[in-house]
Design a protein around this motif. Sequence first.
Motif, PDB file in Angstrom:
ATOM      1  N   HIS A  71     -23.977   7.543  54.440  1.00 21.66           N
ATOM      2  CA  HIS A  71     -22.994   7.281  55.493  1.00 21.66           C
ATOM      3  C   HIS A  71     -21.948   8.382  55.485  1.00 21.66           C
ATOM      4  CE1 HIS A  71     -21.040   5.426  52.006  1.00 21.66           C
ATOM      5  NE2 HIS A  71     -19.889   5.392  52.662  1.00 21.66           N
ATOM      6  N   ASP A 107     -22.804   2.646  50.129  1.00 17.70           N
ATOM      7  CA  ASP A 107     -21.761   1.631  50.073  1.00 17.70           C
ATOM      8  C   ASP A 107     -22.213   0.461  50.940  1.00 17.70           C
ATOM      9  OD1 ASP A 107     -20.476   3.478  48.596  1.00 17.70           O
ATOM     10  OD2 ASP A 107     -18.889   3.925  50.042  1.00 17.70           O
ATOM     11  N   HIS A 155     -20.655   4.292  41.465  1.00 16.52           N
ATOM     12  CA  HIS A 155     -19.629   4.149  42.504  1.00 16.52           C
ATOM     13  C   HIS A 155     -18.676   3.008  42.143  1.00 16.52           C
ATOM     14  CE1 HIS A 155     -17.763   3.809  46.510  1.00 16.52           C
ATOM     15  NE2 HIS A 155     -18.392   4.911  46.886  1.00 16.52           N
ATOM     16  N   ASP A 213     -16.381  10.674  50.682  1.00 17.62           N
ATOM     17  CA  ASP A 213     -16.833  10.632  49.282  1.00 17.62           C
ATOM     18  C   ASP A 213     -18.356  10.687  49.195  1.00 17.62           C
ATOM     19  OD1 ASP A 213     -16.635   7.948  50.340  1.00 17.62           O
ATOM     20  OD2 ASP A 213     -16.901   7.161  48.318  1.00 17.62           O
ATOM     21  N   HIS A 214     -19.020  10.690  50.350  1.00 16.64           N
ATOM     22  CA  HIS A 214     -20.481  10.850  50.387  1.00 16.64           C
ATOM     23  C   HIS A 214     -20.905  12.103  51.158  1.00 16.64           C
ATOM     24  CE1 HIS A 214     -21.183   6.698  48.835  1.00 16.64           C
ATOM     25  NE2 HIS A 214     -19.919   6.622  49.231  1.00 16.64           N
ATOM     26  N   HIS A 247     -16.352  -2.807  51.404  1.00 17.52           N
ATOM     27  CA  HIS A 247     -17.214  -2.976  50.244  1.00 17.52           C
ATOM     28  C   HIS A 247     -17.364  -4.449  49.907  1.00 17.52           C
ATOM     29  CE1 HIS A 247     -17.319   1.267  49.068  1.00 17.52           C
ATOM     30  NE2 HIS A 247     -16.102   1.310  49.578  1.00 17.52           N
TER      31      HIS A 247
END
Lengths: 643, 643
Positions: free
Chosen positions: A244, A354, A610, A248-249, A586
Motif C-alpha cells: 500500500h 497493514d 511492523h 513507511d512502505h 490498523h
Amino acid sequence: MSQVDTQLEELKSEIEAEIPSTISITDVKYEGPELVVYTRDPKEFAGDGNLVRQLASKLRKRITVRPDPDVLSRPGEAREKVMDVIPEEAGVEDLDFHEDTGEVVIEAEKPGMVIGRHGSTLREITREVGWTPEVVRTPPIESSTVSNVRNFLKQERQERREILERVGRQIHREEMADEQWVRITTLGCCREVGRAAFILNTAETRVLVDCGDKPGAEGEVPYLQIPEALGAGAQNLDAVVLTHAHLDHSALIPLLFKYGYDGPIYCTEPTRDLMGLLTLDYLDVAAKEGRTPPYDSAQVREAIKHCIPLEYGDVTDIAPDLKLTFHNAGHILGSAVSHFHVGDGLYNVAFSGDIHYDDTRLFNGAVNDFPRVEALVMESTYGGRNDYQTDQEDSERRLIEVINEAHEKGGKVLIPAFAVGRSQEIMLVIEEAMRTGKIPEMPVHLDGMIWEATAIHTTYPEYLRDDLQDRIFHEDENPFLADQFNHIDGGEDERQEVVDEGPSIILSTSGMVTGGPIMSWLRHLGSDQDSTLTFVGYQAQGTLGRRIQNGWDEIPVSDFGSNRDGRGSKLTLKMDVETVDGFSGHADREGLMNFVRNMSPRPEKVLCVHGDESSVQDFSSALYHEFNMRTFAPKNLETFRFK
Amino acid sequence: MSQVDTQLEELKSEIEAEIPSTISITDVKYEGPELVVYTRDPKEFAGDGNLVRQLASKLRKRITVRPDPDVLSRPGEAREKVMDVIPEEAGVEDLDFHEDTGEVVIEAEKPGMVIGRHGSTLREITREVGWTPEVVRTPPIESSTVSNVRNFLKQERQERREILERVGRQIHREEMADEQWVRITTLGCCREVGRAAFILNTAETRVLVDCGDKPGAEGEVPYLQIPEALGAGAQNLDAVVLTHAHLDHSALIPLLFKYGYDGPIYCTEPTRDLMGLLTLDYLDVAAKEGRTPPYDSAQVREAIKHCIPLEYGDVTDIAPDLKLTFHNAGHILGSAVSHFHVGDGLYNVAFSGDIHYDDTRLFNGAVNDFPRVEALVMESTYGGRNDYQTDQEDSERRLIEVINEAHEKGGKVLIPAFAVGRSQEIMLVIEEAMRTGKIPEMPVHLDGMIWEATAIHTTYPEYLRDDLQDRIFHEDENPFLADQFNHIDGGEDERQEVVDEGPSIILSTSGMVTGGPIMSWLRHLGSDQDSTLTFVGYQAQGTLGRRIQNGWDEIPVSDFGSNRDGRGSKLTLKMDVETVDGFSGHADREGLMNFVRNMSPRPEKVLCVHGDESSVQDFSSALYHEFNMRTFAPKNLETFRFK
Ligand SMILES: [Zn+2]
Ligand SMILES: [Zn+2]
Ligand SMILES: [Zn+2]
Ligand SMILES: [Zn+2]
Ligand SMILES: [Zn+2]
C-alpha cells in the motif's frame, strides 16, 4: 529462436486449435503478465462472450484480444459508433484512440454503464468497430494526481509497452534453478514500525516486498545495500510488490530506479496514484526541511511508469515460479494482503501489509481466506498485550463529545491526520454526525493533501465499502461532497481567517506532527485553551505527536513550521490534548488475533513484524500459545527458510 | 596518500619514538596481518631481546623485523657464520637465503635447537649476520606433500609477497560502515553432515568459514551462488577461514579461486598441507569415477599460495573489525576452533569446527576457554540422545580383541580409515599393543594416503599431544617409525602378496568405503569368512560404509574398485563386520555437552550444525534444557542476526 518465442508459437497454435477457424490470429505477445492476442477478426472474437474466458482458463493465462492494426476502422468513424453503443447516462468524457494497439480508452463518469452486464457493452463496442475498449472513471472530485498520472502514462505509452514486453518475457522465461526453496530476508520493519522491506527469495526468483521509510527516524532506511537485496545489483530483482501507499512502505520505491532497477512494480491502481502523491510530497517535505532527498521527481515518474496494476483477486504470474494475488487489507485505499504461490504447489506465503480486520466506514475488513497458505508475515502494530482499541462506535461517540465540548467553549478541534487513510474515515463520521444533528453544523477545514487524497478515493469507489460505493455514485449523496467540507487552498491567509472565525474542525497533515501545515495550525492555536488537539491515529516513537501525547508541552514552532527555520522558538502548548483511539487503520490486538483465528487455512508459521519490540514479542508469543503455530519476532537482517 | 599509507607513516614515527635513536627504520609495510619493519641496523635490533615484544604490545600488531637489503652481508659469508652459531645437534639440512626480504630459511631436524631458549639463538644469528632467520622442520618421515608445498611456495615467493601486501592493506583499510551488526548465514552443514560453509558477515566485512563437500552426495555442494555468499562476486569476500582439512570442510576451497576469489585463506600450517594432499586426492578420485571435477590442480596451488598460516593462540587482525584466533580442536592435525572478535568489544563468535573434547592418544582435547564469547556455532555429529561412545580404553580393548580373534582364525583385519585423523590414532594403539604383547607381532599395511598423512603428522609435532611430541623427537621412540608398519606402494601386486600371506592388519582409505584402495581390498578379502571388516569411524548416510554397517552384503566391486568400471559385478560379503566406536575424531554426546558445560564463558546462543536432523535437534534441545541458553538447529540458507 529463444525459449519464450517457442512458447509463444506453441500458444498461438493452441489458441488456433481452440477457436473457430473463421477467426485468424496474427500475433501472440506477452505484455507484463498478460498474453495479448492480435486478430484480424476482432468483431468475430467479441461475438462469443465466452471465448476469451474459455481460452484464459484453458491456457491458464490472462488474455487480452486486440485487433490487428491493419483491420482498424478510422478513429473518426469509430468514435460515432462507440458513442452510439454507450448509453447517454454513462457520462462519457473522453475517447482516446491508440492506433498502435487498437485500444480505445473511454473515460466516463459511470464506467459500469460502459462495461455493461458481464462486459456485454464492451463486446458490443468491439463488434461494432473492432477496437478494444478500456474504461476509466472520471473522478467525481477533480484530482490533479489522477489526471497527472493518466496524462503521463498516455505520453509514455510507447516506452511503457516496451517495458511490459520485456517484463512479459522475463516472467515467462524458462526456469533455470534445479532446486527449490523459499526464503524471506528482513530488510526493515522488524521490532520497529517503519521501513517495511522484505525479500522473498526462491531458487529462481527474488522479489522485494515494500520499501518504506521510518517516520521520525529519517536516517533509518531499509538495508538495501546488503547482498541479499541490491548488493548484487538492482537488476537482479525480478519484481517489486507494494502492499500500500503509506510512506513507511513506499517512500523508497523510487530510489530503486536510481540504483538501476528497471523491472515491474506490482500494486493496485489506487496504490500507484497514492504512491505518486505521497512520494512527491515526501520530496517536498525533505526539501522544506533542508534535507537532500535520496531521489527526485524523475524517479517517481519512473516508478509510476513501471507500475503494473492488479485488481484484488487476480492471480498473476510474476515469475516462472511465482504467482501473486492481492486481497483487500481494509487499511487504506488500495491496500493489499499479498499472497504468493511458489512453484507448482511448493509453498504459499502471505504478507499482510497493514491490515484492519473489522469493517470500517470506508473499507470492508481484511481478507483472510486463501486457497493455501503456509507462512504469514504479519503486521503487529497493536500486537501488544494491552493494545486493545475502543470500539469504533464508542470512538465515534467520544469524538463527537470532544467536538461538542470544544464547540461549547467556542474553540476549535484540531486533528492531525494522515492525508491518506483516517482523514476520510473521520470525514465520514463528521458528515453523518452533522447530518443527524449530533454535532452542530460548522465548517470542516481540510489542510495539506487531505482534499487531494479524498478525490483519489472517489476515483476508485470499487475499493471502498459496498454501501459507500453506492452513495458515491449518486452525486447528491456523495458524503465527500458535503457543503461543510472546505479545502484550505489559500495558505496562511486562509488559516488566519479560520482562526479568527468561530468554532470549526480542522483536519491537517502530517498525522504524526512531524511537519506540514499541522505545525502552522499549532502555532496559531497552540496557546488557545478553548481549543482541542485531538489525536486519532498511531503516533510513532520519536515523533512530536508521540511526545505531545506523553505530556510534552514545549513544542518547537517557527514561521514555516519547518525544522530549517525553527530557530529554537518554542511554544507552550495550552490546548486540551485528547486521544481518541479506535480510528486507527490498523487492527488492534483483538483484530490481529481474530485475523489469524479465522484465517483459512491457518498458516504453520508466522513472522510478526511492523510493531515495537514489545508488541511483536507479545503478539508472537500470544499466537504461539493460542494457536500452537511456529511464530517468530524476527530482527532486521535475518533470513528465514520456509522450504 | 591513501589512508593505509598515512597509517603506516604514523606507525613508523611511533616505532622510531619507541626504540633507541641509534636504530634506523627505513620502511614499514603490511604483509598480511604482520607489520614488517625494515631497518639498517638489524643487529642492534636483535641485540635487545625485548624490543620486538615491547613494540608488538605497544602497537598491538604482529611485528617482523627485516634488514634493509642494502646492509645484507653476502649469503656465502653469512652461511658459515650461521652454521657456527647453530649447535651441530640441530641437524641443519638446508639454508636458503632470500635477498629480497633478507630472510634466511633454515631447515633443521630439530628446529628448537635453532630457535634457542626464548629465541636466543635466532637473535644471535641476526646479531652475527643481519639476516632474519626463519625455521622449518625436516620431516622425520619424508613427506612429498610437505616438500612439494615448500618448493612451490619458494618458487612463488614473489607473487606471494604481492598477495600478502595487498591483503595487508585490505586488513588495515579504513572502516567504511557507519553501523555495526553481526550475522551468520548457513550455506551448508545444517541438519546434515557435510558441505560445511558459513558466512560471517558484519556491516564491514564478509568471511567464509569452511567450504566442503558432502560425502556420499557429490551433487550437494554449499550454496555458494546465493547473493550472501559469492552472488555479488567472489572478490567481495574479505577472507576465508578453514577450520581443518577434512574434505567436508575444505573440498571446495580451491573452487573459490575459479570463481575469482583472490584473498587470504587463514588456517594452521598442517591444515594447509593436508588440504593440499586431500584436495588433490579429491580430484584424483573424481577423475577415476568419471566425474568432471569442479576445478583442477592449478586451483589447489592457488589456494596454497593464498594460505596465511596462523598458530594456535595468535590473535590476528583479518579485517578492520575482525580478529581471528585459532585454538586446538582435538579433532585432526591442525584442526582449530575459530574464535572471532568483532569490532572493538562488539561481539564474539566461535566456530567449533569439528572437535574432540577429551584427550586422545594423538591430541590434547579441544580448547573451550576464551576471553569472551557470546555465540557458538557447534558441531553436533554425535549430538543425538543416544550417541554415547564407548570409552577410549574399552574401545582399544575391543579393537585388540577383534584383532586377536581374526589372528586366531588366520584371517586379516581390514580397517577402512580416513587417511587423516583416525589412522594415526589406530596406528598408535596397534603399535603399543604389539610392543606390550597384547596382540601378536604381525605386519600392519597402510594403504592409500595414510603413510603420507602420517609423514605430515611427524612434520608438525607441536600440534600433537605433549608426550607424543617428545617421542617423535627421539628417532628410536617415534611410534610411527615402528618396523611393522608397511607402506603399500606396490599397487595390486603388493596387495595380492599381502592377501597370500598370513594374518595382518590393513588400514586403507577411503574411510567410508566410497572408493579408493579399500574397494580393492574388499574385492580381495570380501568373501573370506576368516577376515574381519572393522569400522572405526563415522559412516555418513548414503555411503557404502553405512550400508554395510546396516547389513547390506551385496557390494559392487570391479577391477579397479571405481564406479566407472563397475559393470554391475557384485560380491557377497562374507567377512565378519565389526564396528568399534570410540575412535571417532568427534566428541560424543557427553563430550559435546561437557564442551559447553565447561566452556568459559558460557555462550548466550548456540547454533547446532554438522549433524543429522535428529542429532542437531536433540542436541539443541538438550543444551536449552540443561543450560538455559538460546539454541537453534538452523536450516541451510538461513541468516541469524546476533548483534
Ligand atoms: Zn500503512
Ligand atoms: Zn505501515
Ligand atoms: Zn500505518
Ligand atoms: Zn572433520
Ligand atoms: Zn566435518
